[in-house]
Design an enzyme around this catalytic site. Structure first.
Site, PDB file in Angstrom:
ATOM      1  N   GLU A 158       0.812  -1.218   0.000  1.00  0.00           N
ATOM      2  CA  GLU A 158       0.000   0.000   0.000  1.00  0.00           C
ATOM      3  C   GLU A 158       0.845   1.268   0.000  1.00  0.00           C
ATOM      4  O   GLU A 158       1.279   1.736   1.046  1.00  0.00           O
ATOM      5  CB  GLU A 158      -0.942   0.015   1.224  1.00  0.00           C
ATOM      6  N   LYS A 211      -2.483  -2.034  -3.141  1.00  0.00           N
ATOM      7  CA  LYS A 211      -3.530  -1.177  -2.570  1.00  0.00           C
ATOM      8  C   LYS A 211      -3.142   0.283  -2.781  1.00  0.00           C
ATOM      9  O   LYS A 211      -2.467   0.886  -1.939  1.00  0.00           O
ATOM     10  CB  LYS A 211      -3.707  -1.491  -1.085  1.00  0.00           C
TER      11      LYS A 211
HETATM   12  P1  13P Z   1      -9.367   4.162   4.048  1.00  0.00           P
HETATM   13  O1  13P Z   1     -10.217   3.421   3.041  1.00  0.00           O
HETATM   14  O2  13P Z   1     -10.172   4.817   5.134  1.00  0.00           O
HETATM   15  O3  13P Z   1      -8.389   5.075   3.381  1.00  0.00           O
HETATM   16  O4  13P Z   1      -8.529   3.080   4.836  1.00  0.00           O
HETATM   17  C1  13P Z   1      -7.972   2.046   4.127  1.00  0.00           C
HETATM   18  C2  13P Z   1      -6.718   1.632   4.773  1.00  0.00           C
HETATM   19  O5  13P Z   1      -6.567   0.503   5.173  1.00  0.00           O
HETATM   20  C3  13P Z   1      -5.637   2.617   4.881  1.00  0.00           C
HETATM   21  O6  13P Z   1      -4.447   1.995   5.243  1.00  0.00           O
END
Ligand code: 13P
Length: 337
Positions: free
Chosen positions: A177, A219
Site C-alpha cells: 500500500e 492497494k
Molecule cells: P481508508 O479506506 O479509510 O483510506 O482506509 C484504508 C486503509 O486501510 C488505509 O491503510
C-alpha cells in the site's frame, strides 16, 4: 515460499464481486472514530464494534477478507470464538496490519517513513499461527510545496518491498500500500504525476527484492483532485486517470488491485470503483479495500449500542461496493435503501 499458496490466497482476496474490509485502525485511530459518536475507546468497546461488523449476516458475500489490527487478531468475538476463526468459518480471510505507523523521515521536512521492519519475521510467524493469511503495510506519500522528494518515495518503496519479501517467505500475501494522500490543494494532474513516480519506484523495488508479483495485492490511492483543490475532477475523469496510471506501472502478473478510500465520501468511493470496472476488461481485478468508506455509515448507525442498525448499514455498503467491483452498481440502489 509456496508460490501456489500465495497465488491462491491473492486470487481469493480479489474474487469476483468481493473486496476487503479494512478494520485495522490502530488504538489511536479508532479513538478518533469513536470520538465522533461519543463512545469510550475501551478494549470492550473495540471488541463489541468489530464483533458487530464481523457478524453482519451476508457481508461475506461481498467481503473476501478483513484486515485486522494486532489486538483484534488475538481477541474473541462476543460468543467466545476467536475473531480469525469466526471470519474463516464464513469464508472470509483474516489479515493483519503489520506496519508500526509513520515517523518523520530524517532530513526531509513534512515527509514520513513507515516503521516496523525490525523483528517482522518473528511477528509474521506469530500472526500466521493466529490465523492471518495476508498482511498490510501502508507507506504514506505527502503532496506539498516541493514534496514528495525522490528520497521519500524511494525509502518508502524500499521498506514496502522488504516487508513484502518477508511476508512471502512466510506464505503470507502482502498487501502493498503506497498511499499518495489526497488532503492537499493540488490538482488531479499533480496527483497523477506523483502516483506515477511512486508506483514506478514501488515496482522497481519489488523486482529488485524478488517479490512474487502473482502472490501480492496492490492497494493504491485513486488519482483524484486534492480535497482542498477548488476544482474537483468528476467521476469519469478520476476513473480514466487512475486506469491510465495503473496500466503504466502494474504488471498483468499482479492478480488484483484493491483501492483505499483515503477520505473520499462513501458514494464517491463506490462510484469511482464502479466506473473503472465498467471501462474493463482490465489485466487485473479491481476491487475495494476500504476503511472509512465501508465503516462510516455503520459506525454512526451503531453509535455504541445499536447493533442491528450498524449491521444493516454495514451490509448495505458492502453490497454496494461488491456491485461496484463488478461494474454493476447503480446510484438508484442507494436511494432505494
Ligand atoms: P481508508 O479506506 O479509510 O483510506 O482506509 C484504508 C486503509 O486501510 C488505509 O491503510
Amino acid at each position: 515460499m509456496n508460490e501456489q499458496v500465495l497465488n491462491a490466497t491473492a486470487r481469493a482476496m480479489v474474487a469476483d464481486g468481493r473486496g476487503l474490509l479494512a478494520a485495522d485502525e490502530s488504538t489511536g485511530t479508532i479513538e478518533k472514530r469513536f470520538k465522533t459518536i461519543g463512545v469510550e475507546n475501551s478494549e470492550a468497546n473495540r471488541r463489541a464494534y468489530r464483533d458487530m461488523l464481523f457478524t453482519t449476516p451476508g457481508f461475506e458475500q461481498h467481503t473476501s477478507g478483513v484486515i485486522l489490527f494486532e489486538e483484534t487478531l488475538f481477541q474473541s468475538g462476543l460468543d467466545g470464538t476467536p475473531f480469525p476463526k469466526l471470519l474463516e468459518s464464513k469464508g472470509v480471510i483474516p489479515g493483519i496490519k503489520v506496519d508500526k505507523g509513520t515517523k518523520p523521515l530524517a532530513g526531509a521536512p513534512n515527509e514520513v517513513i513507515t516503521e516496523g521492519l525490525d523483528g517482522l519475521r518473528d511477528r509474521l510467524a506469530k500472526y500466521k499461527e493466529a490465523g492471518a493469511r495476508f498482511a498490510k503495510w501502508r507507506a504514506v506519500i505527502t503532496i506539498g510545496d516541493g514534496i514528495p522528494s525522490d528520497y521519500c518515495i524511494h525509502t518508502n518503496a524500499h521498506a514496502l518491498a522488504r516487508y513484502a519479501a518477508l511476508c512471502q517467505e512466510a506464505d503470507i500475501v502482502p498487501i502493498v500500500e503506497p498511499e499518495v494522500l489526497m488532503d492537499a490543494d493540488n490538482t488531479l494532474e499533480v496527483c497523477e504525476a506523483v502516483t506515477n513516480r511512486t508506483l514506478a519506484a514501488v515496482f522497481d523495488e519489488l523486482g529488485r527484492q524478488r517479490v512474487l508479483l502473482e502472490g501480492m495485492v496492490l492497494k493504491p490511492n485513486m488519482v483524484v483532485s486534492g480535497k482542498k483543490c477548488p476544482v474537483q475532477a468528476d467521476i469519469r475523469t478520476v476513473a480514466t486517470a487512475t486506469l491510465r496510471t495503473l496500466k503504466r506501472h502494474v504488471p498483468a502478473a499482479v492478480p488484483g488491485i484493491a483501492f483505499l478510500s483515503g477520505g473520499q465520501s462513501d458514494l464517491d468511493a463506490t462510484a469511482h470503483l464502479d466506473a473503472m470496472n465498467r471501462m474493463g476488461p482490465h489485466p487485473w481485478k479491481l476491487t475495494f479495500s476500504y476503511g472509512r468508506a465501508l465503516q462510516a455509515a455503520a459506525l454512526k448507525a451503531w453509535g455504541g449500542a445499536n447493533v442491528e442498525a450498524g449491521k444493516k448499514a454495514h451490509l448495505h455498503r458492502s453490497k454496494m461496493n461488491g456491485l461496484a467491483a463488478l461494474g454493476q452498481w447503480d446510484a438508484k440502489l442507494e436511494k432505494a435503501a
